[in-house]
Design a protein around this motif. Structure first.
Motif, mmCIF file in Angstrom:
data_model
loop_
_atom_site.group_PDB
_atom_site.id
_atom_site.type_symbol
_atom_site.label_atom_id
_atom_site.label_comp_id
_atom_site.label_asym_id
_atom_site.label_seq_id
_atom_site.Cartn_x
_atom_site.Cartn_y
_atom_site.Cartn_z
ATOM 1 N N PRO A 86 -8.591 2.855 -2.162
ATOM 2 C CA PRO A 86 -8.465 3.157 -0.738
ATOM 3 C C PRO A 86 -8.341 4.660 -0.489
ATOM 4 N N VAL A 87 -8.737 5.069 0.703
ATOM 5 C CA VAL A 87 -8.492 6.438 1.154
ATOM 6 C C VAL A 87 -7.147 6.411 1.876
ATOM 7 N N VAL A 88 -6.138 6.972 1.231
ATOM 8 C CA VAL A 88 -4.783 6.990 1.780
ATOM 9 C C VAL A 88 -4.687 8.147 2.765
ATOM 10 N N VAL A 89 -4.214 7.844 3.976
ATOM 11 C CA VAL A 89 -4.173 8.839 5.045
ATOM 12 C C VAL A 89 -2.722 9.063 5.472
ATOM 13 N N PRO A 90 -2.098 10.130 4.957
ATOM 14 C CA PRO A 90 -0.706 10.403 5.332
ATOM 15 C C PRO A 90 -0.592 10.837 6.794
ATOM 16 N N ASN A 91 0.594 10.664 7.341
ATOM 17 C CA ASN A 91 0.860 11.033 8.728
ATOM 18 C C ASN A 91 1.384 12.469 8.764
ATOM 19 N N ASP A 92 0.474 13.399 8.551
ATOM 20 C CA ASP A 92 0.832 14.811 8.589
ATOM 21 C C ASP A 92 -0.301 15.578 9.275
ATOM 22 N N LEU A 124 0.842 -1.195 0.000
ATOM 23 C CA LEU A 124 0.000 0.000 0.000
ATOM 24 C C LEU A 124 0.880 1.249 0.000
ATOM 25 N N PRO A 125 0.365 2.374 -0.494
ATOM 26 C CA PRO A 125 1.171 3.592 -0.501
ATOM 27 C C PRO A 125 1.386 4.190 0.887
ATOM 28 N N ASP A 126 0.490 3.872 1.814
ATOM 29 C CA ASP A 126 0.537 4.403 3.177
ATOM 30 C C ASP A 126 -0.611 3.759 3.943
ATOM 31 N N VAL A 127 -0.847 4.197 5.148
ATOM 32 C CA VAL A 127 -2.002 3.754 5.929
ATOM 33 C C VAL A 127 -3.268 4.116 5.150
ATOM 34 N N ILE A 128 -4.252 3.220 5.192
ATOM 35 C CA ILE A 128 -5.518 3.496 4.510
ATOM 36 C C ILE A 128 -6.670 3.446 5.512
ATOM 37 N N ALA A 129 -7.696 4.215 5.213
ATOM 38 C CA ALA A 129 -8.897 4.229 6.058
ATOM 39 C C ALA A 129 -9.637 2.902 5.926
ATOM 40 N N HIS A 130 -10.311 2.521 6.984
ATOM 41 C CA HIS A 130 -11.191 1.346 6.947
ATOM 42 C C HIS A 130 -12.275 1.602 5.889
ATOM 43 N N GLY A 131 -12.606 0.572 5.126
ATOM 44 C CA GLY A 131 -13.673 0.727 4.139
ATOM 45 C C GLY A 131 -14.995 1.104 4.784
ATOM 46 N N MET A 132 -15.299 0.479 5.914
ATOM 47 C CA MET A 132 -16.565 0.780 6.586
ATOM 48 C C MET A 132 -16.580 2.196 7.166
ATOM 49 N N PHE A 133 -15.414 2.698 7.545
ATOM 50 C CA PHE A 133 -15.320 4.087 8.009
ATOM 51 C C PHE A 133 -15.676 5.020 6.856
ATOM 52 N N THR A 134 -15.094 4.761 5.681
ATOM 53 C CA THR A 134 -15.365 5.580 4.498
ATOM 54 C C THR A 134 -16.846 5.505 4.131
ATOM 55 N N MET A 135 -17.386 4.309 4.177
ATOM 56 C CA MET A 135 -18.797 4.101 3.868
ATOM 57 C C MET A 135 -19.691 4.880 4.842
ATOM 58 N N ALA A 136 -19.337 4.859 6.110
ATOM 59 C CA ALA A 136 -20.120 5.563 7.129
ATOM 60 C C ALA A 136 -20.060 7.077 6.941
ATOM 61 N N GLU A 137 -18.883 7.580 6.623
ATOM 62 C CA GLU A 137 -18.770 9.023 6.388
ATOM 63 C C GLU A 137 -19.637 9.435 5.196
ATOM 64 N N ALA A 138 -19.608 8.644 4.127
ATOM 65 C CA ALA A 138 -20.363 8.990 2.918
ATOM 66 C C ALA A 138 -21.868 9.058 3.171
ATOM 67 N N ILE A 139 -22.410 8.113 3.921
ATOM 68 C CA ILE A 139 -23.861 8.093 4.124
ATOM 69 C C ILE A 139 -24.336 9.273 4.969
ATOM 70 N N ARG A 140 -23.425 9.930 5.643
ATOM 71 C CA ARG A 140 -23.812 11.108 6.434
ATOM 72 C C ARG A 140 -24.443 12.178 5.555
ATOM 73 N N THR A 197 -9.016 13.777 2.990
ATOM 74 C CA THR A 197 -10.419 14.186 2.998
ATOM 75 C C THR A 197 -11.201 13.257 2.077
ATOM 76 N N VAL A 198 -12.464 13.098 2.397
ATOM 77 C CA VAL A 198 -13.400 12.381 1.535
ATOM 78 C C VAL A 198 -14.489 13.377 1.169
ATOM 79 N N GLU A 199 -14.634 13.617 -0.148
ATOM 80 C CA GLU A 199 -15.654 14.541 -0.632
ATOM 81 C C GLU A 199 -16.822 13.712 -1.144
ATOM 82 N N VAL A 200 -18.030 14.068 -0.715
ATOM 83 C CA VAL A 200 -19.202 13.271 -1.071
ATOM 84 C C VAL A 200 -20.294 14.171 -1.640
#
Length: 142
Positions: free
Chosen positions: A91-97, A53-69, A102-105
Protein backbone atom coordinates in the motif's frame (compact mmCIF):
# COMPACT_ATOMS: atom_id res chain seq x y z
CA UNK A 1 -6.38 6.86 -31.30
CA UNK A 2 -2.63 6.61 -31.60
CA UNK A 3 0.26 8.22 -29.83
CA UNK A 4 2.18 11.11 -31.29
CA UNK A 5 5.41 9.07 -31.16
CA UNK A 6 6.37 7.05 -34.23
CA UNK A 7 6.70 3.29 -33.76
CA UNK A 8 9.86 3.25 -35.92
CA UNK A 9 11.51 5.84 -33.64
CA UNK A 10 11.15 3.72 -30.49
CA UNK A 11 13.59 1.01 -29.48
CA UNK A 12 13.37 -1.70 -26.85
CA UNK A 13 14.98 -0.24 -23.73
CA UNK A 14 13.76 3.30 -24.39
CA UNK A 15 13.30 4.89 -20.95
CA UNK A 16 10.34 7.16 -20.37
CA UNK A 17 10.84 10.27 -18.23
CA UNK A 18 10.55 9.33 -14.55
CA UNK A 19 7.91 11.23 -12.57
CA UNK A 20 7.09 11.69 -8.90
CA UNK A 21 3.49 12.19 -7.84
CA UNK A 22 2.49 13.66 -4.46
CA UNK A 23 -0.30 11.94 -2.56
CA UNK A 24 -2.10 13.90 0.14
CA UNK A 25 -5.03 13.07 2.38
CA UNK A 26 -7.00 15.77 0.57
CA UNK A 27 -6.34 14.05 -2.77
CA UNK A 28 -7.63 10.78 -1.31
CA UNK A 29 -10.86 12.42 -0.15
CA UNK A 30 -11.30 13.98 -3.59
CA UNK A 31 -10.66 10.62 -5.25
CA UNK A 32 -13.17 8.94 -2.91
CA UNK A 33 -15.78 11.46 -4.02
CA UNK A 34 -15.01 10.97 -7.69
CA UNK A 35 -14.84 7.17 -7.53
CA UNK A 36 -17.52 6.51 -4.93
CA UNK A 37 -15.03 4.43 -2.90
CA UNK A 38 -15.50 5.74 0.63
CA UNK A 39 -13.81 2.82 2.40
CA UNK A 40 -12.56 4.38 5.67
CA UNK A 41 -9.06 2.88 5.25
CA UNK A 42 -8.54 5.66 2.71
CA UNK A 43 -9.43 8.59 4.95
CA UNK A 44 -9.88 7.54 8.62
CA UNK A 45 -6.59 7.01 10.44
CA UNK A 46 -8.20 5.45 13.52
CA UNK A 47 -10.12 2.90 11.44
CA UNK A 48 -7.11 2.09 9.24
CA UNK A 49 -4.99 1.34 12.32
CA UNK A 50 -7.77 -0.71 13.92
CA UNK A 51 -7.78 -3.05 10.92
CA UNK A 52 -4.00 -3.49 11.05
CA UNK A 53 -2.76 -0.91 8.59
CA UNK A 54 0.08 1.45 9.54
CA UNK A 55 -2.01 4.50 8.58
CA UNK A 56 -4.43 5.66 5.90
CA UNK A 57 -3.57 4.15 2.52
CA UNK A 58 -4.17 5.40 -1.00
CA UNK A 59 -6.79 3.71 -3.15
CA UNK A 60 -5.18 1.08 -5.37
CA UNK A 61 -6.90 2.51 -8.43
CA UNK A 62 -5.64 5.99 -7.52
CA UNK A 63 -2.08 4.65 -7.42
CA UNK A 64 -2.63 2.80 -10.68
CA UNK A 65 -3.97 5.96 -12.34
CA UNK A 66 -1.04 8.08 -11.18
CA UNK A 67 1.45 5.51 -12.51
CA UNK A 68 -0.03 5.34 -16.02
CA UNK A 69 0.39 9.10 -16.35
CA UNK A 70 4.07 8.44 -17.12
CA UNK A 71 2.98 6.50 -20.19
CA UNK A 72 0.19 8.83 -21.31
CA UNK A 73 2.43 11.88 -20.94
CA UNK A 74 5.11 10.16 -23.03
CA UNK A 75 2.68 8.94 -25.68
CA UNK A 76 0.91 12.29 -25.91
CA UNK A 77 -2.52 10.66 -26.07
CA UNK A 78 -4.23 8.74 -23.25
CA UNK A 79 -6.27 6.92 -25.89
CA UNK A 80 -3.09 5.29 -27.19
CA UNK A 81 -3.04 2.98 -24.16
CA UNK A 82 -4.87 -0.13 -25.37
CA UNK A 83 -4.15 -2.36 -22.36
CA UNK A 84 -2.97 -1.78 -18.79
CA UNK A 85 -2.69 -4.02 -15.78
CA UNK A 86 -0.94 -4.19 -12.43
CA UNK A 87 -0.75 -6.20 -9.24
CA UNK A 88 -0.99 -4.31 -5.99
CA UNK A 89 2.06 -5.36 -3.95
CA UNK A 90 2.26 -2.82 -1.10
CA UNK A 91 0.00 0.00 0.00
CA UNK A 92 0.90 3.66 -0.39
CA UNK A 93 0.81 4.86 3.21
CA UNK A 94 -0.27 8.49 3.45
CA UNK A 95 0.59 10.17 6.77
CA UNK A 96 -1.44 13.11 8.04
CA UNK A 97 1.28 15.73 7.75
CA UNK A 98 2.26 18.53 5.41
CA UNK A 99 4.10 16.15 3.10
CA UNK A 100 1.85 13.12 2.68
CA UNK A 101 3.43 10.50 0.47
CA UNK A 102 4.94 10.30 -2.99
CA UNK A 103 4.76 7.70 -5.72
CA UNK A 104 7.83 7.53 -7.95
CA UNK A 105 7.28 5.96 -11.36
CA UNK A 106 9.80 4.91 -13.98
CA UNK A 107 9.08 3.02 -17.18
CA UNK A 108 10.75 1.59 -20.25
CA UNK A 109 9.80 -0.01 -23.51
CA UNK A 110 10.17 -3.76 -22.94
CA UNK A 111 8.92 -5.26 -26.20
CA UNK A 112 7.92 -4.10 -29.67
CA UNK A 113 4.74 -5.90 -30.67
CA UNK A 114 2.70 -6.16 -33.86
CA UNK A 115 0.35 -3.49 -35.17
CA UNK A 116 2.53 -0.52 -34.12
CA UNK A 117 2.24 -1.37 -30.43
CA UNK A 118 4.85 -1.59 -27.70
CA UNK A 119 4.73 -3.00 -24.20
CA UNK A 120 5.92 -0.58 -21.55
CA UNK A 121 6.91 -1.94 -18.14
CA UNK A 122 6.49 0.41 -15.17
CA UNK A 123 8.06 0.46 -11.72
CA UNK A 124 6.14 2.35 -9.02
CA UNK A 125 7.60 2.85 -5.55
CA UNK A 126 6.62 4.72 -2.42
CA UNK A 127 8.77 5.09 0.69
CA UNK A 128 11.39 2.90 -0.97
CA UNK A 129 9.01 -0.03 -1.55
CA UNK A 130 7.59 -1.32 -4.80
CA UNK A 131 3.83 -0.66 -4.66
CA UNK A 132 2.79 -2.09 -8.05
CA UNK A 133 3.97 -5.37 -9.49
CA UNK A 134 3.72 -6.64 -13.05
CA UNK A 135 2.75 -3.14 -14.11
CA UNK A 136 2.51 -3.19 -17.89
CA UNK A 137 0.86 -1.14 -20.58
CA UNK A 138 0.42 -1.78 -24.30
CA UNK A 139 0.57 1.44 -26.30
CA UNK A 140 -0.33 2.00 -29.95
CA UNK A 141 2.18 4.34 -31.59
CA UNK A 142 1.91 6.34 -34.80
Amino acid sequence: MTAKIAYDDVEVGTELPTQTFPVSRAALVQYAGASGDFNPIHWNEKFAKEVGLPDVIAHGMFTMAEAIRVVTDWAGDPGAVVEYGVRFTKPVVVPNDDQGATVEVSAKVAVKLDDNTVRVDLVATSAGQKVLGMSRAVVRLA
